[in-house]
Design a protein around this motif. Structure first.
Motif, PDB file in Angstrom:
ATOM      1  N   SER A 135       5.833  12.333   9.702  1.00  0.00           N
ATOM      2  CA  SER A 135       6.716  11.492  10.500  1.00  0.00           C
ATOM      3  C   SER A 135       6.053  10.122  10.623  1.00  0.00           C
ATOM      4  O   SER A 135       4.849  10.034  10.862  1.00  0.00           O
ATOM      5  N   ILE A 136       6.849   9.063  10.467  1.00  0.00           N
ATOM      6  CA  ILE A 136       6.338   7.707  10.602  1.00  0.00           C
ATOM      7  C   ILE A 136       6.899   7.104  11.884  1.00  0.00           C
ATOM      8  O   ILE A 136       8.118   7.047  12.065  1.00  0.00           O
ATOM      9  N   ASN A 137       6.001   6.678  12.781  1.00  0.00           N
ATOM     10  CA  ASN A 137       6.380   6.021  14.040  1.00  0.00           C
ATOM     11  C   ASN A 137       7.425   6.809  14.822  1.00  0.00           C
ATOM     12  O   ASN A 137       8.408   6.259  15.322  1.00  0.00           O
ATOM     13  N   THR A 156       0.830  -1.204   0.000  1.00  0.00           N
ATOM     14  CA  THR A 156       0.000   0.000   0.000  1.00  0.00           C
ATOM     15  C   THR A 156       0.866   1.257   0.000  1.00  0.00           C
ATOM     16  O   THR A 156       1.994   1.249   0.484  1.00  0.00           O
ATOM     17  N   ARG A 157       0.313   2.309  -0.540  1.00  0.00           N
ATOM     18  CA  ARG A 157       0.938   3.631  -0.479  1.00  0.00           C
ATOM     19  C   ARG A 157      -0.042   4.588   0.194  1.00  0.00           C
ATOM     20  O   ARG A 157      -1.247   4.453   0.027  1.00  0.00           O
ATOM     21  N   LEU A 158       0.502   5.548   0.902  1.00  0.00           N
ATOM     22  CA  LEU A 158      -0.308   6.570   1.562  1.00  0.00           C
ATOM     23  C   LEU A 158      -0.036   7.902   0.866  1.00  0.00           C
ATOM     24  O   LEU A 158       1.108   8.341   0.791  1.00  0.00           O
ATOM     25  N   TYR A 159      -1.097   8.515   0.346  1.00  0.00           N
ATOM     26  CA  TYR A 159      -0.978   9.810  -0.313  1.00  0.00           C
ATOM     27  C   TYR A 159      -1.525  10.883   0.615  1.00  0.00           C
ATOM     28  O   TYR A 159      -2.573  10.722   1.227  1.00  0.00           O
ATOM     29  N   ILE A 160      -0.805  11.985   0.699  1.00  0.00           N
ATOM     30  CA  ILE A 160      -1.178  13.079   1.591  1.00  0.00           C
ATOM     31  C   ILE A 160      -1.438  14.327   0.750  1.00  0.00           C
ATOM     32  O   ILE A 160      -0.696  14.610  -0.197  1.00  0.00           O
ATOM     33  N   GLU A 186       9.562   6.997   0.025  1.00  0.00           N
ATOM     34  CA  GLU A 186       8.137   7.064   0.317  1.00  0.00           C
ATOM     35  C   GLU A 186       7.395   5.856  -0.247  1.00  0.00           C
ATOM     36  O   GLU A 186       6.444   5.387   0.350  1.00  0.00           O
ATOM     37  N   VAL A 187       7.843   5.338  -1.375  1.00  0.00           N
ATOM     38  CA  VAL A 187       7.186   4.172  -1.962  1.00  0.00           C
ATOM     39  C   VAL A 187       7.345   2.956  -1.043  1.00  0.00           C
ATOM     40  O   VAL A 187       6.442   2.144  -0.882  1.00  0.00           O
ATOM     41  N   ASN A 188       8.509   2.836  -0.399  1.00  0.00           N
ATOM     42  CA  ASN A 188       8.805   1.654   0.405  1.00  0.00           C
ATOM     43  C   ASN A 188       8.622   1.863   1.908  1.00  0.00           C
ATOM     44  O   ASN A 188       9.222   1.158   2.708  1.00  0.00           O
ATOM     45  N   ASN A 189       7.802   2.808   2.293  1.00  0.00           N
ATOM     46  CA  ASN A 189       7.635   3.094   3.719  1.00  0.00           C
ATOM     47  C   ASN A 189       6.898   2.009   4.482  1.00  0.00           C
ATOM     48  O   ASN A 189       7.166   1.801   5.654  1.00  0.00           O
ATOM     49  N   ALA A 242       9.883  16.442   4.742  1.00  0.00           N
ATOM     50  CA  ALA A 242       8.990  17.056   3.752  1.00  0.00           C
ATOM     51  C   ALA A 242       8.346  15.981   2.892  1.00  0.00           C
ATOM     52  O   ALA A 242       8.970  14.986   2.544  1.00  0.00           O
ATOM     53  N   TYR A 243       7.092  16.199   2.574  1.00  0.00           N
ATOM     54  CA  TYR A 243       6.346  15.278   1.709  1.00  0.00           C
ATOM     55  C   TYR A 243       6.412  15.791   0.283  1.00  0.00           C
ATOM     56  O   TYR A 243       6.083  16.941   0.008  1.00  0.00           O
ATOM     57  N   SER A 244       6.835  14.929  -0.648  1.00  0.00           N
ATOM     58  CA  SER A 244       6.828  15.310  -2.059  1.00  0.00           C
ATOM     59  C   SER A 244       5.432  15.039  -2.608  1.00  0.00           C
ATOM     60  O   SER A 244       4.629  14.362  -1.987  1.00  0.00           O
TER      61      SER A 244
END
Length: 194
Positions: free
Chosen positions: A139-141, A120-124, A158-161, A147-149
């Motif tokens: 921020s993750i965990n 899954t990917r999360l888009y903001i 970001e793809v492999n988060n 910065a979010y691209s």
């Protein structure tokens, strides 16, 4: 003989942002009046916000969100009164609205939270009603904020988060062009539904 009225101008401090013929400020923006009189000197300077009453000038702010009109004038020592001047401004105290979308539907629930597969990917995204979104951080965990691209240029990190099977807490902070912020936290699991 002094028949000339004083001259008063208005200065808006920071933060401020100008767009579409509108000056945007927030509740922390300091407003000052600059005044001068060439002959007898200044007796008083006063200002009024919207349809209130005139007040003796001291630096001020406007706390209430929305469109406002500031009127101001000065009087010199022989009672020449300046014609009242007007300045319009919009006070924006609200941060952007944050949106989150996953690239795939959840495959179930775990501990009351949505469960997603590990690809899954999360888009903001964030939209600001008045002066526009300036940046989005996440921020993750509990990791440091970064910065979010844009969703159109996701970088490899970001793809492999979300590849490990565990619970994720994503904290998102979005700021508008005045520095007003909004926060959102998203909690979900990644794993298999068994």
């Amino acid at each position: 003989m002094d028949n000339r009225a004083p001259n008063t101008g208005i200065n808006y401090g920071s933060p401020q942002f100008f767009a579409r013929d509108t000056l945007f400020i927030n509740k922390d923006t300091r407003i000052t009046l600059r005044k001068s009189d060439a002959h007898s000197g200044l007796q008083s300077t006063e200002y009024m916000i919207d349809n209130g009453s005139f007040k003796t000038y001291a630096p001020f702010t406007i706390p209430a969100e929305g469109h406002h009109v500031v009127n101001f004038r000065s009087t010199d020592n022989v009672n020449n009164v300046e014609q009242t001047k007007e300045s319009k401004v919009f006070v924006d105290n609200t941060g952007p609205e944050i949106y989150v979308n996953f690239s795939i539907e959840p495959i179930g629930k775990k501990d009351g939270k949505q469960l997603y597969p590990n690809y899954t990917r999360l888009y903001i995204g964030a939209t600001d009603e008045h002066c526009g979104t300036d940046n989005i951080m996440y921020s993750i965990n509990g990791e440091p904020m970064r910065a979010y691209s844009s969703p159109y240029s996701l970088d490899i990190s970001e793809v492999n988060n979300f590849t490990s099977e565990k619970k994720y807490t994503v904290k998102i902070v979005a700021s508008d062009k005045l520095g007003n912020t909004a926060e959102k936290e998203v909690e979900f699991y990644v794993g298999t539904n068994n």
